[in-house]
Scaffold this motif. Structure first.
Motif, short mmCIF file in Angstrom:
data_model
loop_
_atom_site.label_atom_id
_atom_site.label_comp_id
_atom_site.label_asym_id
_atom_site.label_seq_id
_atom_site.Cartn_x
_atom_site.Cartn_y
_atom_site.Cartn_z
N TYR A 74 0.87 -1.19 0.00
CA TYR A 74 0.00 0.00 0.00
C TYR A 74 0.90 1.23 0.00
O TYR A 74 1.50 1.57 1.01
CB TYR A 74 -0.95 0.02 1.20
N ASP A 75 1.00 1.87 -1.15
CA ASP A 75 1.93 2.99 -1.34
C ASP A 75 1.16 4.31 -1.31
O ASP A 75 0.50 4.68 -2.28
CB ASP A 75 2.64 2.81 -2.69
N LEU A 76 1.26 5.01 -0.20
CA LEU A 76 0.57 6.29 -0.06
C LEU A 76 1.33 7.45 -0.69
O LEU A 76 0.80 8.55 -0.79
CB LEU A 76 0.34 6.60 1.43
N ILE A 81 -4.08 6.59 -6.04
CA ILE A 81 -5.11 5.80 -5.36
C ILE A 81 -6.47 6.49 -5.48
O ILE A 81 -6.58 7.70 -5.30
CB ILE A 81 -4.75 5.63 -3.86
N SER A 83 -9.55 7.93 -4.19
CA SER A 83 -9.70 8.53 -2.86
C SER A 83 -11.15 8.62 -2.40
O SER A 83 -11.49 9.47 -1.58
CB SER A 83 -9.06 9.92 -2.85
N ASP A 86 -11.36 6.51 2.92
CA ASP A 86 -10.26 6.98 3.75
C ASP A 86 -9.03 6.11 3.44
O ASP A 86 -8.94 4.96 3.88
CB ASP A 86 -10.64 6.87 5.23
N THR A 87 -8.08 6.63 2.68
CA THR A 87 -6.92 5.83 2.26
C THR A 87 -5.96 5.55 3.42
O THR A 87 -5.24 4.55 3.39
CB THR A 87 -6.17 6.54 1.13
N ILE A 88 -5.94 6.40 4.43
CA ILE A 88 -5.09 6.15 5.60
C ILE A 88 -5.58 4.90 6.33
O ILE A 88 -4.80 4.01 6.68
CB ILE A 88 -5.07 7.35 6.55
N GLU A 90 -7.44 2.60 5.02
CA GLU A 90 -7.31 1.46 4.11
C GLU A 90 -5.88 0.94 4.12
O GLU A 90 -5.65 -0.28 4.11
CB GLU A 90 -7.71 1.88 2.70
N ALA A 91 -4.90 1.84 4.14
CA ALA A 91 -3.50 1.43 4.21
C ALA A 91 -3.23 0.62 5.47
O ALA A 91 -2.55 -0.43 5.42
CB ALA A 91 -2.59 2.65 4.15
N LEU A 129 -2.60 -3.36 -2.78
CA LEU A 129 -3.02 -2.21 -3.56
C LEU A 129 -2.69 -2.48 -5.02
O LEU A 129 -1.57 -2.86 -5.34
CB LEU A 129 -2.30 -0.95 -3.09
N HIS A 148 -8.04 -1.19 -3.17
CA HIS A 148 -7.79 -2.36 -2.33
C HIS A 148 -8.24 -3.62 -3.07
O HIS A 148 -9.44 -3.86 -3.23
CB HIS A 148 -8.53 -2.21 -0.99
#
Length: 288
Positions: A74-76, A81, A83, A86-88, A90-91, A129, A148
């Motif tokens: 999972y590369d933030l 990604i 959006s 909430d990607t945080i 999800e990570a 991801l 995801h």
């Protein structure tokens, strides 16, 4: 004028003994030729079976390796990604649960990695991801956007299959817009077994596996804050031809399973690999 008397011609031919000797030699020579042809046919069938199984083994091991490398990714920072969630959060979910267990997903509680009983093939469910799942399905997201992905690897009959899911749908964060797809990765699969390399507690781990366990042991280890940082899998393939004649039945054991005696009418071969999950190793090291 007196005519000379003609000399009578002498009848010639094979005696009974000579005929019997000729027939015997002919039978011996014919038998030898037939034996050579039969032996050549058997050898050729076995060679074809070996070549087919080895080619299939190289293919599936290469494919699974490339897909398993991405487990837990999972590369933030650099990934594009989607959006809409909430990607945080999800990570955190993907990185803390790279190997899904039964009960992890709200909308599909039965979906998860399973250690099968009685030597049956295991089931493997992973999170990552990606732009598409193991079937090439992007689940309606834009071409360059990642989301995801959940991939489910399992054996049905004699076929290794994969079903791809939108992890956001499984977690109840969005409605399903594109149905999951199942594809066959390889046929003539006799067995598929998986083990998981688990690290020490994440607060003190160096990202190295300290033990290899089965799926039914992961729940307790996850609760103790230990992470899966490596995958080990084995797959047994058999030949298409059922005319291979082996003089002795072969016995094979995959990973933690008991050895099985296989049929002599097929050629079998086991392929196995242990793969470090580079994304998970980096995650574990950076979490200290």
């Amino acid at each position: 004028m007196t005519r000379g008397l003609s000399t009578p011609m002498k009848n010639t031919g094979f005696s009974l003994v000579e005929l019997m000797i000729s027939l015997t030699l002919g039978l011996i020579i014919s038998g030898a030729i037939i034996q050579v042809l039969v032996s050549s046919s058997v050898t050729n069938k076995l060679n074809q079976a070996v070549a087919q199984v080895q080619e299939s083994g190289r293919f599936i091991m290469a494919r699974l390796s490339s897909e398993f490398y991405e487990v837990g990714r999972y590369d933030l920072v650099t990934a594009a990604i989607d959006s809409s969630v909430d990607t945080i959060a999800e990570a955190a979910y993907v990185q803390n649960k790279p190997i899904a267990l039964v009960g992890d997903f709200v909308t599909s509680g039965e979906l998860g990695s399973i250690q099968a009983a009685s030597g049956d093939s295991d089931k493997l469910v992973v999170s990552l991801l990606g732009k598409e799942d193991c079937t090439g399905n992007s689940h309606g997201y834009a071409a360059d956007e990642e989301f995801h992905v959940v991939n489910h690897y399992f054996v049905s009959g004699s076929e290794l299959k994969c079903t791809g899911f939108d992890g956001r749908v499984l977690r109840g964060l969005k409605n399903q817009s594109v149905a999951p797809v199942t594809v066959t990765l390889l046929d003539n699969v006799e067995s598929f077994q998986v083990q998981f390399g688990v690290s020490e507690r994440i607060t003190s781990s160096k990202g190295q596996p300290v033990s290899y366990v089965t799926a039914n042991e992961l729940g307790l280890l996850r609760a103790q804050n230990q992470q899966v940082v490596a995958l080990r899998w084995g797959i047994m393939l058999k030949s298409y031809q059922n005319e291979v004649q082996q003089t002795q039945a072969q016995r094979f054991a995959l990973l933690n399973e008991n050895a099985k005696t296989m049929s002599t009418s097929h050629y079998y071969q086991v392929f196995s690999k242990t793969l470090a999950l580079r994304n998970m190793k980096n995650f574990v090291r950076s979490s200290q």
